[in-house]
Design an enzyme around this catalytic site. Structure first.
Site, mmCIF file in Angstrom:
data_model
loop_
_atom_site.group_PDB
_atom_site.id
_atom_site.type_symbol
_atom_site.label_atom_id
_atom_site.label_comp_id
_atom_site.label_asym_id
_atom_site.label_seq_id
_atom_site.Cartn_x
_atom_site.Cartn_y
_atom_site.Cartn_z
ATOM 1 N N ASP A 1 71.363 12.144 89.332
ATOM 2 C CA ASP A 1 72.270 11.988 88.194
ATOM 3 C C ASP A 1 73.572 12.672 88.570
ATOM 4 O O ASP A 1 73.605 13.897 88.725
ATOM 5 C CB ASP A 1 71.661 12.625 86.949
ATOM 6 C CG ASP A 1 72.406 12.254 85.675
ATOM 7 O OD1 ASP A 1 73.652 12.129 85.715
ATOM 8 O OD2 ASP A 1 71.734 12.090 84.640
ATOM 9 N N ILE B 1 73.258 18.378 85.017
ATOM 10 C CA ILE B 1 72.635 18.752 83.738
ATOM 11 C C ILE B 1 73.548 18.357 82.582
ATOM 12 O O ILE B 1 74.722 18.720 82.550
ATOM 13 C CB ILE B 1 72.358 20.266 83.671
ATOM 14 C CG1 ILE B 1 71.338 20.686 84.737
ATOM 15 C CG2 ILE B 1 71.838 20.646 82.274
ATOM 16 C CD1 ILE B 1 71.054 22.180 84.755
ATOM 17 N N HIS B 2 72.964 17.651 81.626
ATOM 18 C CA HIS B 2 73.625 17.290 80.367
ATOM 19 C C HIS B 2 72.503 17.145 79.344
ATOM 20 O O HIS B 2 71.334 17.357 79.663
ATOM 21 C CB HIS B 2 74.441 16.005 80.529
ATOM 22 C CG HIS B 2 73.669 14.885 81.140
ATOM 23 N ND1 HIS B 2 72.935 13.987 80.383
ATOM 24 C CD2 HIS B 2 73.457 14.548 82.428
ATOM 25 C CE1 HIS B 2 72.325 13.130 81.200
ATOM 26 N NE2 HIS B 2 72.625 13.457 82.445
ATOM 27 N N GLY B 3 72.816 16.805 78.130
ATOM 28 C CA GLY B 3 71.823 16.782 77.063
ATOM 29 C C GLY B 3 70.594 15.954 77.367
ATOM 30 O O GLY B 3 69.463 16.373 77.093
#
Length: 157
Positions: free
Chosen positions: A10, A14-16
């Protein structure tokens, strides 16, 4: 070897969606980001940590630090490994990190890339890397979220 529950490509790291949806789905208690740039950037780390619930730990290692240290993870560390690119993933696998399945989540479109599915765009270098990973026995499933039906990346490229 470490207890890696899932590895995800990704480019947002890091994201929601990673910090909540995927962590809850796989039952991880540690998100390990293997990325040379982010490992050296405390501001980016702090921004990403803001998306992570307090009960989940985060680590930010260079690719080489990940190769050198992931084998020392404690048995109770349930790891969600996140990388930015398929090339980073290949470096980890070739470096001896035991990764047998990968979630290809998000690879942004940019000039020279072709969109193969709504969230994944690839160029020739990416295709070559995915083929090498496939030859090494890594299963690669394209999915944004856990409840979405996955597609084998090799069927799309």
């Amino acid at each position: 070897m470490a207890n890696i529950l899932l590895t995800r490509i990704d480019n947002r790291l890091i994201h929601g969606q990673v910090a909540v949806t995927w962590v809850n789905h796989i039952g991880a208690n540690l998100i390990l980001v293997a990325d040379d740039k982010v490992a050296e950037n405390s501001i980016q780390q702090s921004l990403m940590d803001m998306a992570v619930p307090d009960v989940i730990e985060t680590r930010y290692f260079t690719v080489q630090e990940t190769i050198d240290n992931i084998g020392y993870a404690a048995d109770d560390q349930l790891i969600f490994l996140v990388v930015r690119t398929p090339q980073t993933l290949l470096r980890l696998v070739e470096g001896g990190v035991s990764i047998d399945k990968v979630n290809v989540g998000n690879m942004h479109y940019s000039e020279g890339k072709e969109q193969i599915i709504s969230t994944v765009s690839v160029d020739e270098k990416d295709i070559e890397t995915f083929k090498k990973l496939d030859e090494l026995g890594v299963k690669m499933d394209v999915r944004r979220v856990p409840d979405e039906r996955g597609k084998n990346i090799m069927d799309l490229i």
